[in-house]
Design a protein around this motif. Structure first.
Motif, PDB file in Angstrom:
ATOM      1  N   LYS A  66       0.817  -1.209   0.000  1.00 48.67           N
ATOM      2  CA  LYS A  66       0.000   0.000   0.000  1.00 48.67           C
ATOM      3  C   LYS A  66       0.860   1.272   0.000  1.00 48.67           C
ATOM      4  CE  LYS A  66      -3.643  -2.373  -0.206  1.00 48.67           C
ATOM      5  NZ  LYS A  66      -4.335  -2.463  -1.501  1.00 48.67           N
ATOM      6  N   GLU A  67       2.058   1.190   0.538  1.00 43.17           N
ATOM      7  CA  GLU A  67       2.959   2.331   0.511  1.00 43.17           C
ATOM      8  C   GLU A  67       3.354   2.671  -0.926  1.00 43.17           C
ATOM      9  OE1 GLU A  67       3.663   4.032   3.262  1.00 43.17           O
ATOM     10  OE2 GLU A  67       4.893   5.488   2.192  1.00 43.17           O
ATOM     11  N   LEU A  68       3.612   1.643  -1.733  1.00 46.62           N
ATOM     12  CA  LEU A  68       3.913   1.861  -3.150  1.00 46.62           C
ATOM     13  C   LEU A  68       2.716   2.491  -3.859  1.00 46.62           C
ATOM     14  CD1 LEU A  68       5.781  -1.467  -4.004  1.00 46.62           C
ATOM     15  CD2 LEU A  68       6.789   0.819  -3.805  1.00 46.62           C
ATOM     16  N   GLU A  69       1.540   1.974  -3.584  1.00 44.05           N
ATOM     17  CA  GLU A  69       0.333   2.533  -4.195  1.00 44.05           C
ATOM     18  C   GLU A  69       0.104   3.982  -3.760  1.00 44.05           C
ATOM     19  OE1 GLU A  69      -2.031  -1.745  -4.303  1.00 44.05           O
ATOM     20  OE2 GLU A  69      -2.932  -0.044  -3.279  1.00 44.05           O
ATOM     21  N   GLU A 118      -6.461  12.074  -0.131  1.00 39.89           N
ATOM     22  CA  GLU A 118      -5.349  11.128   0.023  1.00 39.89           C
ATOM     23  C   GLU A 118      -5.287  10.572   1.438  1.00 39.89           C
ATOM     24  OE1 GLU A 118      -0.499  11.129   0.124  1.00 39.89           O
ATOM     25  OE2 GLU A 118      -1.533  12.822  -0.769  1.00 39.89           O
ATOM     26  N   ARG A 119      -5.398  11.456   2.410  1.00 35.92           N
ATOM     27  CA  ARG A 119      -5.321  11.016   3.801  1.00 35.92           C
ATOM     28  C   ARG A 119      -6.449  10.024   4.124  1.00 35.92           C
ATOM     29  NH1 ARG A 119      -4.636  15.700   6.137  1.00 35.92           N
ATOM     30  NH2 ARG A 119      -6.845  16.167   6.403  1.00 35.92           N
ATOM     31  N   ASN A 120      -7.632  10.318   3.650  1.00 40.22           N
ATOM     32  CA  ASN A 120      -8.754   9.399   3.886  1.00 40.22           C
ATOM     33  C   ASN A 120      -8.549   8.056   3.191  1.00 40.22           C
ATOM     34  OD1 ASN A 120     -10.110  11.138   5.537  1.00 40.22           O
ATOM     35  ND2 ASN A 120     -11.452  11.945   3.936  1.00 40.22           N
ATOM     36  N   ALA A 121      -8.038   8.108   1.971  1.00 41.31           N
ATOM     37  CA  ALA A 121      -7.798   6.862   1.238  1.00 41.31           C
ATOM     38  C   ALA A 121      -6.746   6.012   1.947  1.00 41.31           C
ATOM     39  CB  ALA A 121      -7.358   7.166  -0.193  1.00 41.31           C
ATOM     40  N   VAL A 122      -5.676   6.655   2.408  1.00 38.12           N
ATOM     41  CA  VAL A 122      -4.615   5.921   3.108  1.00 38.12           C
ATOM     42  C   VAL A 122      -5.146   5.305   4.393  1.00 38.12           C
ATOM     43  CG1 VAL A 122      -2.414   6.180   4.333  1.00 38.12           C
ATOM     44  CG2 VAL A 122      -2.732   7.216   2.081  1.00 38.12           C
ATOM     45  N   HIS A 178      -8.210  -1.410   6.202  1.00 41.41           N
ATOM     46  CA  HIS A 178      -8.501  -2.651   5.471  1.00 41.41           C
ATOM     47  C   HIS A 178      -7.360  -3.652   5.650  1.00 41.41           C
ATOM     48  CE1 HIS A 178      -9.986  -5.315   2.363  1.00 41.41           C
ATOM     49  NE2 HIS A 178      -8.792  -5.284   1.794  1.00 41.41           N
ATOM     50  N   SER A 179      -6.131  -3.163   5.590  1.00 42.37           N
ATOM     51  CA  SER A 179      -4.971  -4.037   5.765  1.00 42.37           C
ATOM     52  C   SER A 179      -4.974  -4.684   7.145  1.00 42.37           C
ATOM     53  CB  SER A 179      -3.669  -3.242   5.582  1.00 42.37           C
ATOM     54  OG  SER A 179      -3.591  -2.716   4.282  1.00 42.37           O
ATOM     55  N   ILE A 180      -5.269  -3.893   8.147  1.00 42.35           N
ATOM     56  CA  ILE A 180      -5.336  -4.408   9.521  1.00 42.35           C
ATOM     57  C   ILE A 180      -6.435  -5.475   9.626  1.00 42.35           C
ATOM     58  CG2 ILE A 180      -5.976  -3.796  11.896  1.00 42.35           C
ATOM     59  CD1 ILE A 180      -4.692  -1.019  11.310  1.00 42.35           C
ATOM     60  N   ASP A 181      -7.595  -5.162   9.092  1.00 47.07           N
ATOM     61  CA  ASP A 181      -8.721  -6.099   9.149  1.00 47.07           C
ATOM     62  C   ASP A 181      -8.398  -7.398   8.416  1.00 47.07           C
ATOM     63  OD1 ASP A 181     -10.102  -4.204  10.581  1.00 47.07           O
ATOM     64  OD2 ASP A 181     -11.309  -3.510   8.867  1.00 47.07           O
ATOM     65  N   GLN A 224       0.904   0.149  15.230  1.00 47.01           N
ATOM     66  CA  GLN A 224       2.305   0.445  15.502  1.00 47.01           C
ATOM     67  C   GLN A 224       3.165   0.094  14.300  1.00 47.01           C
ATOM     68  OE1 GLN A 224       3.227  -1.660  19.088  1.00 47.01           O
ATOM     69  NE2 GLN A 224       2.075  -0.259  20.395  1.00 47.01           N
ATOM     70  N   GLN A 225       2.839  -1.019  13.656  1.00 44.88           N
ATOM     71  CA  GLN A 225       3.585  -1.423  12.466  1.00 44.88           C
ATOM     72  C   GLN A 225       3.367  -0.443  11.326  1.00 44.88           C
ATOM     73  OE1 GLN A 225       5.755  -4.052  11.945  1.00 44.88           O
ATOM     74  NE2 GLN A 225       5.667  -4.291  14.150  1.00 44.88           N
ATOM     75  N   LEU A 226       2.140   0.020  11.179  1.00 44.07           N
ATOM     76  CA  LEU A 226       1.820   0.900  10.057  1.00 44.07           C
ATOM     77  C   LEU A 226       2.279   2.342  10.285  1.00 44.07           C
ATOM     78  CD1 LEU A 226      -1.776  -0.331   9.192  1.00 44.07           C
ATOM     79  CD2 LEU A 226       0.265  -0.547   7.772  1.00 44.07           C
ATOM     80  N   PHE A 227       2.058   2.852  11.482  1.00 46.02           N
ATOM     81  CA  PHE A 227       2.319   4.265  11.749  1.00 46.02           C
ATOM     82  C   PHE A 227       3.655   4.509  12.441  1.00 46.02           C
ATOM     83  CE2 PHE A 227      -2.364   3.929  11.642  1.00 46.02           C
ATOM     84  CZ  PHE A 227      -2.562   4.694  10.513  1.00 46.02           C
ATOM     85  N   GLY A 228       4.289   3.399  12.904  1.00 36.74           N
ATOM     86  CA  GLY A 228       5.607   3.463  13.536  1.00 36.74           C
ATOM     87  C   GLY A 228       5.695   4.516  14.545  1.00 36.74           C
TER      88      GLY A 228
END
Length: 197
Positions: free
Chosen positions: A52-55, A71-75, A81-84, A193-197
């Motif tokens: 998703k970072e590449l996208e 953009e912020r809302n889409a991310v 979705h990734s977490i779920d 934590q993994q996503l937002f570090g």
């Protein structure tokens, strides 16, 4: 009479020590298992994050002007979705364990929740049909060691993957989904934590 009292006290102390050891082992097993689940969730989140970072980077290049809010809302949606999805995959892995591993997990879960009274363990029809021969014996032995008795039943259609433990009016929901739902905030925190570090 005091000699008999001493023997009874020794038997009770021995039974309590054995029950405590079983409960401690079950708690440790569940903690180790949930640690494994958390690690799997973390790995899935990292994989989703890279993709998703590449996208997201491509999206930013195309929509630099006037698109920050969208953009912020889409991310955020993608990350949620990734977490779920990662949590869903971890839950599916647990549900689809080989029969022996799955029922070993149920035994450990029962040992953690058993009470010293008569009760009923409601399993799904699917689980009852694939139940190993020694499962019932192990469950009954554990209940007896705690001073209770357990009957296994598949009379409830609402049970799915795991079990419901009923002691009169009190029920403990030990279905796989309920276990995940109970820890969902912790699992989401790990993923965040993994996503937002």
């Amino acid at each position: 009479m005091s000699g008999l009292d001493n023997i009874i006290k020794e038997i009770q102390a021995s039974a309590k020590a054995e029950a405590d050891a079983i409960l401690q082992e079950a708690a440790q097993y569940c903690e180790e298992y949930m640690t494994g689940v958390r690690e799997k969730v973390q790995k899935e989140v990292v994989q989703f994050q890279k993709k998703k970072e590449l996208e997201r980077n491509l999206y930013e290049e195309k929509t630099k002007s006037g698109a920050q809010f969208r953009e912020r809302n889409a991310v955020l949606k993608i990350r949620q979705h990734s977490i779920d999805e990662a949590i869903k995959k971890a839950q599916e892995k647990l549900v689809n364990l080989p029969d022996a591993e799955y029922f070993d997990f149920l035994i450990k879960l029962f040992e953690k929740n058993v009470q010293s009274q008569n009760g009923v363990m409601y399993l799904s029809k699917k689980d009852t049909d694939r139940m190993p021969m020694d499962f019932k014996e192990k469950i009954e032995k554990t209940a007896e060691q705690m001073g209770g008795h357990i009957t296994i039943s598949s009379d409830r259609d609402s049970v799915n993957n795991g079990f419901i433990l009923a002691y009169g009016e009190i029920e403990e929901n030990c279905q796989i989904k309920a276990l995940f739902d109970a820890d969902i905030e912790k699992l989401k925190d790990i993923a965040n934590q993994q996503l937002f570090g």
